[in-house]
Design an enzyme around this catalytic site. Structure first.
Site, short mmCIF file in Angstrom:
data_model
loop_
_atom_site.label_atom_id
_atom_site.label_comp_id
_atom_site.label_asym_id
_atom_site.label_seq_id
_atom_site.Cartn_x
_atom_site.Cartn_y
_atom_site.Cartn_z
N TRP A 194 0.89 -1.34 -0.07
CA TRP A 194 0.06 -0.04 -0.06
C TRP A 194 0.85 1.35 -0.14
O TRP A 194 1.94 1.36 0.53
CB TRP A 194 -0.83 -0.04 1.19
CG TRP A 194 -1.83 1.30 1.38
CD1 TRP A 194 -2.51 1.77 0.57
CD2 TRP A 194 -1.87 2.22 2.66
NE1 TRP A 194 -3.14 2.79 1.17
CE2 TRP A 194 -2.75 3.07 2.35
CE3 TRP A 194 -1.32 1.68 4.13
CZ2 TRP A 194 -3.15 3.82 3.33
CZ3 TRP A 194 -1.53 2.81 4.78
CH2 TRP A 194 -2.62 3.83 4.53
N ASP A 275 -1.35 -5.59 8.97
CA ASP A 275 -2.24 -4.57 8.69
C ASP A 275 -3.60 -5.24 8.01
O ASP A 275 -3.54 -5.77 7.12
CB ASP A 275 -1.59 -3.85 7.44
CG ASP A 275 -2.47 -2.63 7.12
OD1 ASP A 275 -3.59 -2.36 7.69
OD2 ASP A 275 -2.00 -1.83 6.27
N LYS A 311 -12.93 0.48 4.69
CA LYS A 311 -13.26 -0.30 3.53
C LYS A 311 -14.55 -1.23 3.51
O LYS A 311 -15.44 -1.47 2.78
CB LYS A 311 -11.93 -1.07 2.80
CG LYS A 311 -11.03 -0.18 2.45
CD LYS A 311 -11.46 1.05 1.59
CE LYS A 311 -10.28 2.05 1.16
NZ LYS A 311 -8.99 1.30 0.37
#
Length: 360
Positions: A194, A275, A311
């Site tokens: 990311w 994560d 998300k």
């Protein structure tokens, strides 16, 4: 900022002018004494002087104290969204941020979020400050969602959970903790990863390097390269792992591969750092998508897990997330939590007051 000013000074005492002429057009004219006074500022970088025969002209130039501040480049992800908003083409599509959208390209609010918001309205929730660690009910719910309510790490109170500003804020809080209590330790980040991971650790002054992850030849996981790089890392390194739905490749290790990854990390005395931004996205099951984290916890390893609900619940603006630290004892968890709170206090004081546990 220096103000713009011109001074014309005659070198002859007889060249005196009226007050109106002196003040006309922001130009000060005066005797040689006034010109001399200004010209004494020889060491001032804002003063530029030129001599024209018997007339001396001195100008103070506007120069900002921020002249040394360069223009920052646009963010590679959010910059696309900014360009999208500025584009007037009716056929435009925003391929920058992954987010729920209606057919009209408007943000889509999940039914469960609408239900939670209605519950909040019915209860008449106030706007009181949250505690530094966030909403206790949310911290309990998010940890149980991640590990399972009956998990021993929950039952034994070995998880330090602090509500953070979504995934980014939670990662940043953990990075500050690493910098303070594990000085010199490096973080290994997947290649690719990311886009904000590197920024976060750079900003926290935590060194990082990369481990191989994506193999363009097979369009799959470079498992052997990943294992080799983790083995080669200095003992006690932090290994940043994507719990599921790896960003940006979408390629996840198999359960068998996760077992081997955990073996190597444990053998090398590394610290796993997950994560988890897409729990529920990869398989459609919240439990299945947390299986990698639960595997490491079941092996008795101490680990960090950052969570985001931007998300999987579409809570983009609310900035809801958490940092969890699994410790070897309840006492260690209490001490870790106290220090996370200590770091959070001067960083952002306390998190959003959204009563987000209703969505969980």
């Amino acid at each position: 900022m220096a103000s713009t000013m011109l001074s014309l000074a005659s070198t002859t005492p007889s060249a005196s002018l009226s007050t109106q002429e002196i003040l006309k057009g922001k130009v000060r004219l005066g005797s040689g004494r006034v010109g001399t006074l200004l010209n004494k500022e020889k060491g001032n970088p804002f003063i530029k002087a030129k001599s024209f025969g018997r007339i001396s002209m001195t100008a103070a130039v506007n120069v900002s104290r921020f002249e040394g501040v360069a223009m920052a480049p646009p963010d590679p992800i959010l910059g696309v969204s900014e360009a999208f908003r500025a584009d007037t083409d009716v056929k435009k599509l925003n391929l920058g941020v992954g987010a729920y959208r209606t057919e009209e390209l408007q943000p889509y609010v999940l039914d469960v979020v609408k239900k939670a918001e209605n519950l909040m309205l019915e209860r008449g929730e106030n706007k009181e400050y949250l505690a530094i660690e966030g909403l206790a009910a949310f911290n309990k719910a998010t940890a149980e969602l991640l590990f399972g309510a009956d998990n021993p790490v929950i039952k034994q109170q070995r998880v330090a959970t602090v509500q953070g500003l979504s995934g980014t804020g939670s990662l940043r809080l953990a990075a500050a903790f690493i910098e303070r209590y594990f000085p010199g330790a490096q973080v290994l980040i997947s290649s690719p990863t990311w886009g904000n991971h590197k920024n976060i650790f750079n900003d926290a002054r935590v060194p990082w390097s990369e481990y191989r992850y994506y193999d363009p030849k097979t369009v799959g996981l470079d498992f052997e390269g990943m294992i080799s790089d983790i083995k080669a890392a200095p003992e006690g390194s932090f290994i940043l792992l994507h719990g599921c739905a790896h960003n940006p490749t979408g390629i996840d290790p198999t359960p068998e591969q996760w077992e081997k990854i955990s073996n190597v990390i444990q053998e090398k005395n590394h610290i796993p750092f997950f994560d988890v931004a897409y729990q529920g996205f990869a398989s459609g099951s919240l439990d299945a998508d947390a299986s990698s984290v639960r595997l490491f916890a079941a092996r008795g390893m101490e680990l960090f897990i950052a969570q985001s609900y931007s998300k999987n619940l579409g809570l983009y603006a609310e900035r809801i997330g958490a940092i969890n630290v699994v410790c070897s004892s309840a006492d260690a968890a209490a001490r870790v939590k106290s220090q996370l709170k200590r770091i959070a206090r001067p960083m952002y004081s306390n998190p959003s007051c959204s009563r987000c546990q209703d969505c969980c």
